[in-house]
Design a protein around this motif. Sequence first.
Motif, PDB file in Angstrom:
ATOM      1  N   LEU A 190       0.782  -1.233   0.000  1.00  0.00           N
ATOM      2  CA  LEU A 190       0.000   0.000   0.000  1.00  0.00           C
ATOM      3  C   LEU A 190       0.814   1.284   0.000  1.00  0.00           C
ATOM      4  O   LEU A 190       0.267   2.342  -0.279  1.00  0.00           O
ATOM      5  CB  LEU A 190      -0.916   0.036   1.235  1.00  0.00           C
ATOM      6  CG  LEU A 190      -2.233  -0.700   1.171  1.00  0.00           C
ATOM      7  CD1 LEU A 190      -3.086  -0.289   2.344  1.00  0.00           C
ATOM      8  CD2 LEU A 190      -2.961  -0.412  -0.109  1.00  0.00           C
ATOM      9  N   GLY A 191       2.096   1.183   0.328  1.00  0.00           N
ATOM     10  CA  GLY A 191       2.904   2.351   0.641  1.00  0.00           C
ATOM     11  C   GLY A 191       2.638   3.613  -0.150  1.00  0.00           C
ATOM     12  O   GLY A 191       2.408   4.673   0.411  1.00  0.00           O
ATOM     13  N   PHE A 220      10.580   8.570  11.314  1.00  0.00           N
ATOM     14  CA  PHE A 220      10.982   7.187  11.042  1.00  0.00           C
ATOM     15  C   PHE A 220      12.473   7.224  10.711  1.00  0.00           C
ATOM     16  O   PHE A 220      12.866   7.698   9.642  1.00  0.00           O
ATOM     17  CB  PHE A 220      10.164   6.614   9.886  1.00  0.00           C
ATOM     18  CG  PHE A 220       8.681   6.597  10.158  1.00  0.00           C
ATOM     19  CD1 PHE A 220       8.046   5.441  10.564  1.00  0.00           C
ATOM     20  CD2 PHE A 220       7.921   7.756  10.015  1.00  0.00           C
ATOM     21  CE1 PHE A 220       6.676   5.426  10.817  1.00  0.00           C
ATOM     22  CE2 PHE A 220       6.559   7.752  10.265  1.00  0.00           C
ATOM     23  CZ  PHE A 220       5.938   6.594  10.673  1.00  0.00           C
ATOM     24  N   ILE A 221      13.283   6.727  11.609  1.00  0.00           N
ATOM     25  CA  ILE A 221      14.724   6.935  11.513  1.00  0.00           C
ATOM     26  C   ILE A 221      15.468   5.607  11.635  1.00  0.00           C
ATOM     27  O   ILE A 221      15.220   4.824  12.565  1.00  0.00           O
ATOM     28  CB  ILE A 221      15.209   7.898  12.620  1.00  0.00           C
ATOM     29  CG1 ILE A 221      14.472   9.240  12.517  1.00  0.00           C
ATOM     30  CG2 ILE A 221      16.717   8.099  12.550  1.00  0.00           C
ATOM     31  CD1 ILE A 221      14.744  10.186  13.682  1.00  0.00           C
ATOM     32  N   TYR A 233       8.972   2.876  19.112  1.00  0.00           N
ATOM     33  CA  TYR A 233       8.934   1.495  18.627  1.00  0.00           C
ATOM     34  C   TYR A 233      10.154   1.289  17.738  1.00  0.00           C
ATOM     35  O   TYR A 233      10.610   2.221  17.076  1.00  0.00           O
ATOM     36  CB  TYR A 233       7.655   1.239  17.836  1.00  0.00           C
ATOM     37  CG  TYR A 233       7.557  -0.155  17.269  1.00  0.00           C
ATOM     38  CD1 TYR A 233       7.215  -1.234  18.085  1.00  0.00           C
ATOM     39  CD2 TYR A 233       7.814  -0.406  15.916  1.00  0.00           C
ATOM     40  CE1 TYR A 233       7.137  -2.518  17.573  1.00  0.00           C
ATOM     41  CE2 TYR A 233       7.731  -1.689  15.401  1.00  0.00           C
ATOM     42  CZ  TYR A 233       7.395  -2.741  16.232  1.00  0.00           C
ATOM     43  OH  TYR A 233       7.326  -4.008  15.720  1.00  0.00           O
ATOM     44  N   SER A 234      10.694   0.072  17.733  1.00  0.00           N
ATOM     45  CA  SER A 234      11.855  -0.198  16.888  1.00  0.00           C
ATOM     46  C   SER A 234      11.854  -1.650  16.436  1.00  0.00           C
ATOM     47  O   SER A 234      11.267  -2.529  17.082  1.00  0.00           O
ATOM     48  CB  SER A 234      13.151   0.111  17.641  1.00  0.00           C
ATOM     49  OG  SER A 234      13.336  -0.789  18.723  1.00  0.00           O
ATOM     50  N   GLU A 235      12.494  -1.876  15.295  1.00  0.00           N
ATOM     51  CA  GLU A 235      12.700  -3.217  14.767  1.00  0.00           C
ATOM     52  C   GLU A 235      14.129  -3.318  14.261  1.00  0.00           C
ATOM     53  O   GLU A 235      14.673  -2.360  13.698  1.00  0.00           O
ATOM     54  CB  GLU A 235      11.728  -3.519  13.616  1.00  0.00           C
ATOM     55  CG  GLU A 235      10.281  -3.637  14.046  1.00  0.00           C
ATOM     56  CD  GLU A 235       9.354  -3.946  12.864  1.00  0.00           C
ATOM     57  OE1 GLU A 235       9.848  -4.004  11.726  1.00  0.00           O
ATOM     58  OE2 GLU A 235       8.144  -4.112  13.102  1.00  0.00           O
ATOM     59  N   GLU A 258       4.765  -0.405   6.948  1.00  0.00           N
ATOM     60  CA  GLU A 258       4.768  -1.664   7.690  1.00  0.00           C
ATOM     61  C   GLU A 258       5.280  -1.464   9.114  1.00  0.00           C
ATOM     62  O   GLU A 258       4.744  -2.028  10.068  1.00  0.00           O
ATOM     63  CB  GLU A 258       5.614  -2.709   6.971  1.00  0.00           C
ATOM     64  CG  GLU A 258       5.568  -4.078   7.638  1.00  0.00           C
ATOM     65  CD  GLU A 258       6.285  -5.152   6.851  1.00  0.00           C
ATOM     66  OE1 GLU A 258       6.121  -6.335   7.185  1.00  0.00           O
ATOM     67  OE2 GLU A 258       7.020  -4.816   5.902  1.00  0.00           O
ATOM     68  N   LEU A 259       6.310  -0.637   9.265  1.00  0.00           N
ATOM     69  CA  LEU A 259       6.831  -0.334  10.598  1.00  0.00           C
ATOM     70  C   LEU A 259       5.766   0.370  11.433  1.00  0.00           C
ATOM     71  O   LEU A 259       5.569   0.048  12.613  1.00  0.00           O
ATOM     72  CB  LEU A 259       8.078   0.538  10.485  1.00  0.00           C
ATOM     73  CG  LEU A 259       8.787   0.864  11.808  1.00  0.00           C
ATOM     74  CD1 LEU A 259       9.504  -0.356  12.362  1.00  0.00           C
ATOM     75  CD2 LEU A 259       9.787   2.014  11.611  1.00  0.00           C
ATOM     76  N   LEU A 260       5.069   1.343  10.817  1.00  0.00           N
ATOM     77  CA  LEU A 260       4.000   2.041  11.537  1.00  0.00           C
ATOM     78  C   LEU A 260       2.905   1.070  11.953  1.00  0.00           C
ATOM     79  O   LEU A 260       2.438   1.105  13.097  1.00  0.00           O
ATOM     80  CB  LEU A 260       3.413   3.146  10.659  1.00  0.00           C
ATOM     81  CG  LEU A 260       2.207   3.888  11.244  1.00  0.00           C
ATOM     82  CD1 LEU A 260       2.582   4.659  12.499  1.00  0.00           C
ATOM     83  CD2 LEU A 260       1.588   4.827  10.205  1.00  0.00           C
ATOM     84  N   PHE A 261       2.495   0.208  11.031  1.00  0.00           N
ATOM     85  CA  PHE A 261       1.445  -0.759  11.344  1.00  0.00           C
ATOM     86  C   PHE A 261       1.861  -1.647  12.518  1.00  0.00           C
ATOM     87  O   PHE A 261       1.093  -1.822  13.483  1.00  0.00           O
ATOM     88  CB  PHE A 261       1.145  -1.616  10.117  1.00  0.00           C
ATOM     89  CG  PHE A 261       0.189  -2.745  10.368  1.00  0.00           C
ATOM     90  CD1 PHE A 261      -1.167  -2.509  10.544  1.00  0.00           C
ATOM     91  CD2 PHE A 261       0.638  -4.053  10.447  1.00  0.00           C
ATOM     92  CE1 PHE A 261      -2.051  -3.545  10.791  1.00  0.00           C
ATOM     93  CE2 PHE A 261      -0.239  -5.105  10.690  1.00  0.00           C
ATOM     94  CZ  PHE A 261      -1.586  -4.847  10.854  1.00  0.00           C
TER      95      PHE A 261
END
Length: 279
Positions: A190-191, A220-221, A233-235, A258-261
Amino acid sequence: MIQLNNISFSFKKGEPLFNDLNWSLQPGKTYGLLGLNGAGKTSLFNIISGMLFPSDGACTFDGNVVRNRNPQFLSELFIVPEQFELPAMSGDQYTQLHAPFYPRFDEQLMERSLSELQVNSKKKISELSFGQQKKFLLSFALATRTKLLLLDEPTNGMDIPSKSQFRKLQASLNQPDRCTVISTHQVRDLGSMIDHVTILKDGKIIFNHSLDEIFEHLSFIKTESDQPDKFIYSEEVLGGLHTIQPFKDGAGNEFDLELLFNGVIQQPEQINKQFNGGE
């Protein structure tokens, strides 16, 4: 345009799926309706299109109750369901039969969409692969130029080049009067297609913001630093971390839907409070 007011709904003898749900959809916007499997995305589509009736509350389209499914409303709605069955006729025959129901049907856009998605409308659509059938139905959906377009998992069954071509096609259209809602759990697809993010979890809207609002409040960094107290939040990614942080002016902001979701699903309160002054 579409207004859901205090919607409650449950299937027979089941737990409530929605309870006092509110949502407003505006023309000229493309909404990404995201959620895990079972979150209620398809059921919400069915309520918006008048195929499911809420036990309480009302869904209206330009002030008219959608459950009445009057012809004026139906001519301004097109829905592409996740699962469908198309008749044993050619694409051209299907178009000739169904296009008259939509007063602004655009034959040139239909031809362009079929060409760019590489669909042969001379063949029987029932004999096409599922991916080709999906591309035909999406082409027809775009060409209807209805005020409301609902796409449920539109890229399921499509190969990677077709997904990319559909995104480019959809993004290229000038649709100031159309409201598009795209429902999916395949967030990566969807981006570049949406300008508003709505996330469902357990039948509740837990996040509902435009991209402009998101960029005003979140950063988003990618970083090599391991300082979790600074991150919402982090991955882990190759070479460090991809993080969601409170907005930092001038910081490299590489938006990742995807990170936000994932962050909203796991840390909804921490992320949403950034939109309320961090409180």
